[in-house]
Write an enzyme that holds these catalytic residues in place. Structure first.
Site, mmCIF file in Angstrom:
data_model
loop_
_atom_site.group_PDB
_atom_site.id
_atom_site.type_symbol
_atom_site.label_atom_id
_atom_site.label_comp_id
_atom_site.label_asym_id
_atom_site.label_seq_id
_atom_site.Cartn_x
_atom_site.Cartn_y
_atom_site.Cartn_z
ATOM 1 N N CYS A 2 0.853 -1.189 0.000
ATOM 2 C CA CYS A 2 0.000 0.000 0.000
ATOM 3 C C CYS A 2 0.888 1.237 0.000
ATOM 4 O O CYS A 2 1.914 1.274 0.678
ATOM 5 C CB CYS A 2 -0.947 0.086 1.176
ATOM 6 S SG CYS A 2 -2.148 -1.222 1.255
ATOM 7 N N ARG A 27 4.280 -0.393 -4.729
ATOM 8 C CA ARG A 27 3.996 -0.907 -3.385
ATOM 9 C C ARG A 27 2.689 -1.699 -3.338
ATOM 10 O O ARG A 27 2.430 -2.423 -2.378
ATOM 11 C CB ARG A 27 3.910 0.252 -2.387
ATOM 12 C CG ARG A 27 5.200 1.019 -2.246
ATOM 13 C CD ARG A 27 5.011 2.156 -1.279
ATOM 14 N NE ARG A 27 4.766 1.670 0.054
ATOM 15 C CZ ARG A 27 5.707 1.435 0.946
ATOM 16 N NH1 ARG A 27 6.966 1.641 0.653
ATOM 17 N NH2 ARG A 27 5.396 1.005 2.145
ATOM 18 N N TRP A 73 -2.750 -2.669 -1.733
ATOM 19 C CA TRP A 73 -2.441 -4.095 -1.870
ATOM 20 C C TRP A 73 -3.358 -4.790 -0.868
ATOM 21 O O TRP A 73 -3.218 -4.619 0.337
ATOM 22 C CB TRP A 73 -0.969 -4.348 -1.540
ATOM 23 C CG TRP A 73 -0.548 -5.763 -1.793
ATOM 24 C CD1 TRP A 73 -0.190 -6.299 -2.987
ATOM 25 C CD2 TRP A 73 -0.427 -6.809 -0.827
ATOM 26 N NE1 TRP A 73 0.146 -7.625 -2.814
ATOM 27 C CE2 TRP A 73 0.012 -7.959 -1.499
ATOM 28 C CE3 TRP A 73 -0.656 -6.882 0.556
ATOM 29 C CZ2 TRP A 73 0.225 -9.169 -0.857
ATOM 30 C CZ3 TRP A 73 -0.437 -8.095 1.189
ATOM 31 C CH2 TRP A 73 -0.003 -9.217 0.472
ATOM 32 N N ASN A 99 -2.167 2.130 5.719
ATOM 33 C CA ASN A 99 -1.301 1.026 5.304
ATOM 34 C C ASN A 99 -0.988 0.238 6.575
ATOM 35 O O ASN A 99 -0.531 0.812 7.554
ATOM 36 C CB ASN A 99 -0.023 1.613 4.676
ATOM 37 C CG ASN A 99 1.036 0.566 4.378
ATOM 38 O OD1 ASN A 99 0.743 -0.627 4.353
ATOM 39 N ND2 ASN A 99 2.253 1.012 4.164
ATOM 40 N N GLY A 100 -1.231 -1.052 6.567
ATOM 41 C CA GLY A 100 -0.986 -1.861 7.761
ATOM 42 C C GLY A 100 -2.185 -2.755 8.022
ATOM 43 O O GLY A 100 -3.033 -2.957 7.145
ATOM 44 N N GLU A 481 17.369 -18.027 -6.715
ATOM 45 C CA GLU A 481 17.066 -16.669 -7.139
ATOM 46 C C GLU A 481 16.531 -16.666 -8.578
ATOM 47 O O GLU A 481 15.574 -15.965 -8.898
ATOM 48 C CB GLU A 481 18.326 -15.803 -6.991
ATOM 49 C CG GLU A 481 18.196 -14.365 -7.423
ATOM 50 C CD GLU A 481 17.099 -13.590 -6.711
ATOM 51 O OE1 GLU A 481 16.525 -14.076 -5.731
ATOM 52 O OE2 GLU A 481 16.790 -12.486 -7.178
ATOM 53 N N LYS A 485 12.757 -15.405 -9.690
ATOM 54 C CA LYS A 485 12.533 -14.372 -10.703
ATOM 55 C C LYS A 485 11.553 -14.872 -11.766
ATOM 56 O O LYS A 485 10.613 -14.181 -12.122
ATOM 57 C CB LYS A 485 13.848 -13.959 -11.391
ATOM 58 C CG LYS A 485 14.832 -13.183 -10.568
ATOM 59 C CD LYS A 485 14.459 -11.739 -10.322
ATOM 60 C CE LYS A 485 13.806 -11.598 -8.982
ATOM 61 N NZ LYS A 485 14.664 -11.415 -7.838
ATOM 62 N N GLU A 488 7.974 -15.298 -10.295
ATOM 63 C CA GLU A 488 7.204 -14.127 -9.869
ATOM 64 C C GLU A 488 6.813 -13.216 -11.019
ATOM 65 O O GLU A 488 5.797 -12.536 -10.930
ATOM 66 C CB GLU A 488 7.919 -13.348 -8.759
ATOM 67 C CG GLU A 488 9.163 -12.650 -9.154
ATOM 68 C CD GLU A 488 9.811 -11.903 -7.992
ATOM 69 O OE1 GLU A 488 9.119 -11.500 -7.052
ATOM 70 O OE2 GLU A 488 11.042 -11.724 -8.043
ATOM 71 N N HIS A 504 17.473 -37.064 -5.097
ATOM 72 C CA HIS A 504 16.719 -37.510 -3.922
ATOM 73 C C HIS A 504 15.231 -37.173 -4.027
ATOM 74 O O HIS A 504 14.517 -37.242 -3.038
ATOM 75 C CB HIS A 504 17.309 -36.882 -2.651
ATOM 76 C CG HIS A 504 18.720 -37.315 -2.390
ATOM 77 N ND1 HIS A 504 19.048 -38.579 -1.954
ATOM 78 C CD2 HIS A 504 19.902 -36.664 -2.551
ATOM 79 C CE1 HIS A 504 20.364 -38.693 -1.825
ATOM 80 N NE2 HIS A 504 20.899 -37.540 -2.183
ATOM 81 N N LYS A 602 6.071 -4.406 -3.782
ATOM 82 C CA LYS A 602 7.513 -4.260 -3.594
ATOM 83 C C LYS A 602 7.928 -4.337 -2.127
ATOM 84 O O LYS A 602 8.870 -5.018 -1.777
ATOM 85 C CB LYS A 602 7.955 -2.932 -4.206
ATOM 86 C CG LYS A 602 9.439 -2.674 -4.139
ATOM 87 C CD LYS A 602 10.186 -3.540 -5.118
ATOM 88 C CE LYS A 602 11.674 -3.273 -5.128
ATOM 89 N NZ LYS A 602 12.404 -4.403 -5.699
HETATM 90 C C1 F6R Z 1 11.838 -10.854 -5.228
HETATM 91 C C2 F6R Z 1 11.462 -9.850 -4.290
HETATM 92 C C3 F6R Z 1 11.053 -10.250 -2.919
HETATM 93 C C4 F6R Z 1 11.872 -9.446 -1.918
HETATM 94 C C5 F6R Z 1 11.403 -9.720 -0.475
HETATM 95 C C6 F6R Z 1 12.269 -8.992 0.537
HETATM 96 O O1 F6R Z 1 12.218 -10.320 -6.441
HETATM 97 O O2 F6R Z 1 11.509 -8.715 -4.601
HETATM 98 O O3 F6R Z 1 11.196 -11.611 -2.704
HETATM 99 O O4 F6R Z 1 13.213 -9.783 -2.086
HETATM 100 O O5 F6R Z 1 10.080 -9.312 -0.332
HETATM 101 O O6 F6R Z 1 12.213 -7.621 0.357
HETATM 102 P P1 F6R Z 1 13.273 -6.665 1.018
HETATM 103 O O7 F6R Z 1 14.595 -6.959 0.424
HETATM 104 O O8 F6R Z 1 12.799 -5.285 0.678
HETATM 105 O O9 F6R Z 1 13.261 -6.930 2.490
#
Ligand code: F6R
Length: 607
Positions: A2, A27, A73, A99-100, A481, A485, A488, A504, A602
């Site tokens: 949010c 966000r 969000w 937000n929260g 990782e 990517k 997501e 396994h 984000k």
């Molecule tokens: C993946 C992604 C999320 C963040 C996670 C942690 O691309 O963006 O998995 O890495 O939400 O976020 P931060 O680093 O802001 O604590």
């Protein structure tokens, strides 16, 4: 999670609010809304979907010079217009963005029902607006009315309230970030610094438990209990202004290609090459502290957790100090043993991730110390830890994190040498690592000049039911990782496994043509990774191989992508880049919303 933006000043508020929302949209982007106040009139416009949809409900022009705005969000209640913020009180006197999460909203709602007030949304936030309005009716001032309901509320909030009959905006923070920007004769409120940078560089970070009363020419900050506190003005780093898309088609594309420069910023002034180590000024550790450190714990979520896993291996390798990476969201609930002499590193791009904040609070509660490894300057984690390092990636706007990952790995590499040189790590070996780190930006650039057959790999991935990612040693977190990517942003189901574990269990997934992405740089585990490749090929899998340039292992891939050779402890800095590009191009090919993938946000500011 949010985004809140508000304005109180002399200019027309509407375009400023829309622009603010646009910059905060990463966000959350389920629905958006704006409320404007102009003397006696308050108007509200809300719509489901992204900020771009707002124009369908907004007037082209509005004279109001004050307003609040929100991009949502969803947590409580579906994505509907009724659940979209701002929420209005029953009598129209109060507009509120939040937000929260208000954990006891049912109890607060029951109190409203008893007073004959019915909520029109399913959200937890709306109850706050009604309670504030009830407080006003009881003769409270705007600040008192907001404080009264927040004193009854349990949960987290960053919120901003606008009134029909009062000039001031009232904001409060507890667990969700809120920043006030001070202009000349105008004030701004934002969930993060991005949207403020184009208006002012003077900001006030509200602390948990703060309440701020804002007029066009000033702000008064107090604690919820009433006592006034000094509003400390911080000057915003220039970097926060550089968050425009420019010529890039997407922020993710831009940020992937910004990695060489971001990396240069991260390591600048931190490499002491002749001493064979790096030095992070924010990690103020004496020789004695380091030699007495019993262990290191690294905490993070998602991409930051993958960086933590790499950090764990680097620290163990170079410093021989037992280290372990923890997923922050699991940490607090597992009754962790916290040793006050241990080092805890909280790793986060946004510095606002609620799970990581909760883990830090647990560490503090049990007498431990935590250092932040954070990108966003002045963020909650940076301030909560009070010590640590900034990774200096600059603004990261794409929901999928890229340049923050490589800078986290670089910062942790430097930290590992700092620890390592107190004992185990020889000067020569440390020097080789530091030289490799200094070369890494050039090597990334060389890779971008010749990225290899990414599109061929994408063709294999886009038609797959699922994709298996394999790597061993430092490449195991890189595999995770890469899988994260692709999942997501392209919505392709992926599974990442340490290569040796494949036999396994996950090997059962393989069929004729199944794509398997293998990360196999030229390190001491490559020969074993090769066995996993053979096992996959024997079951008909198609191998997308990430390898180092000039290595004969290239012959083992159906699609082989070469990255420049680098010191074996630095390979994640390069091997992750083709994985980022593959995910990006797969998402574009499949027509996904690359920078705003569905259901994600984000900054994840709820636990
Ligand atoms: C993946 C992604 C999320 C963040 C996670 C942690 O691309 O963006 O998995 O890495 O939400 O976020 P931060 O680093 O802001 O604590």
């Amino acid at each position: 999670m949010c985004g809140i933006f508000a304005y109180h000043g002399q200019q027309q508020a509407l375009p400023l609010l829309v622009e603010g929302l646009r910059r905060l949209e990463y966000r959350g982007y389920d629905s958006t809304g704006v409320a404007l106040a102009n003397g006696n009139e308050v108007v509200r416009f809300r719509t489901v979907g992204k900020v771009g949809n707002l124009h369908t409900v907004l007037p082209s022009d509005h004279p109001a010079t004050k307003g609040i705005a929100h991009t949502r969000w969803a947590t409580h209640g579906g994505v509907t217009e009724a659940n979209t913020h701002p929420h209005a009180s029953f009598d129209g006197e109060v507009q509120l963005v939040h937000n929260g999460i208000i954990e006891n909203f049912r109890q607060l709602k029951a109190q409203l029902s008893a007073a004959g007030i019915t909520c029109t949304s399913e959200t937890d936030s709306e109850v706050l607006a009604h309670h504030v309005a009830l407080g006003l009716k009881e003769g409270r001032s705007p600040e008192e009315a907001v404080a009264a309901v927040l004193n009854k509320a349990r949960g987290t909030w960053g919120l901003c309230v606008m009134f029909n009959a009062h000039d001031a905006l009232v904001c409060a923070r507890h667990g969700s970030p809120l920043i006030i920007g001070k202009g000349d004769g105008e004030m701004f409120v934002s969930s993060d610094p991005h949207p403020l940078a184009s208006h002012t560089n003077r900001v006030i970070y509200l602390e948990d438990g703060d309440l701020a009363t804002i007029t066009s020419d000033g702000v008064r900050v107090s604690r919820l209990g009433g006592q006034e506190v000094e509003a400390n003005v911080t000057v915003l780093d220039n970097d926060w202004g550089e968050s425009e898309l420019g010529d890039s088609p997407h922020f993710m594309h831009k940020e992937i290609h910004e990695q060489p420069d971001a990396l240069r910023h991260c390591i600048a002034g931190r490499v002491e090459r002749t001493l064979g180590k790096g030095h992070l000024g924010g990690m103020k550790l004496t020789h004695e502290t380091i030699v007495q450190t019993p262990h290191v714990k690294l905490l993070g979520c998602g991409t930051s957790f993958h960086a933590a896993e790499i950090g764990q291996m680097l620290i163990e390798n170079m410093a021989r100090i037992p280290s372990v990476a923890h997923i922050s969201s699991e940490y607090r609930s597992n009754e962790p043993v916290i040793n006050p002499k241990a080092l805890h590193l909280a790793i986060s791009q946004s510095g606002e991730t609620a799970d990581t904040i909760a883990a830090i609070k647990e560490i503090h509660l049990k007498g431990g110390q935590a250092f932040g490894v954070v990108n966003v300057v002045g963020s909650t984690i940076a301030r909560l830890c009070g010590q640590g390092v900034y990774i200096h990636s600059g603004p990261e706007q794409s929901v999928a994190s890229t340049k923050a990952f490589t800078n986290m790995v670089a910062a942790l590499t430097i930290f590992a040498t700092q620890l390592g040189r107190t004992g185990n790590l020889s000067r020569n070996e440390g020097r080789a690592i530091m030289e490799g780190l200094q070369q890494a930006p050039h090597l990334m650039e060389a890779y971008f000049d010749n990225p290899g057959p990414i599109d061929e790999a994408v063709d294999l991935l886009c038609n797959a039911k699922s994709v298996l990612f394999l790597g061993r040693g430092l490449s195991a977190p890189v595999a995770k990782e890469g899988a994260l990517k692709l999942m997501e942003i392209a919505y392709i189901p992926c599974l990442a496994y340490p290569a040796g574990e494949m036999k396994h269990g996950p090997i059962a997934l393989l069929e004729e043509g199944s794509p398997v992405v293998v990360i196999a740089p030229n390190d001491h585990v490559k020969a074993k990774t090769l066995s996993a490749i053979h096992e996959c090929r024997a079951r008909g899998a198609r191998i997308i191989l990430i390898h180092e340039k000039g290595d004969v292992i290239a012959e083992e891939g159906d699609v082989s992508i070469a990255v420049p050779a680098i010191h074996p402890l630095l390979t994640p800095l390069l091997t992750v880049v083709p994985l980022q590009l593959m995910a990006y191009r797969a998402a574009v090919k499949l027509g996904r919303d690359v920078d705003r993938p569905r259901n994600l946000a984000k900054s994840v500011t709820v636990e």
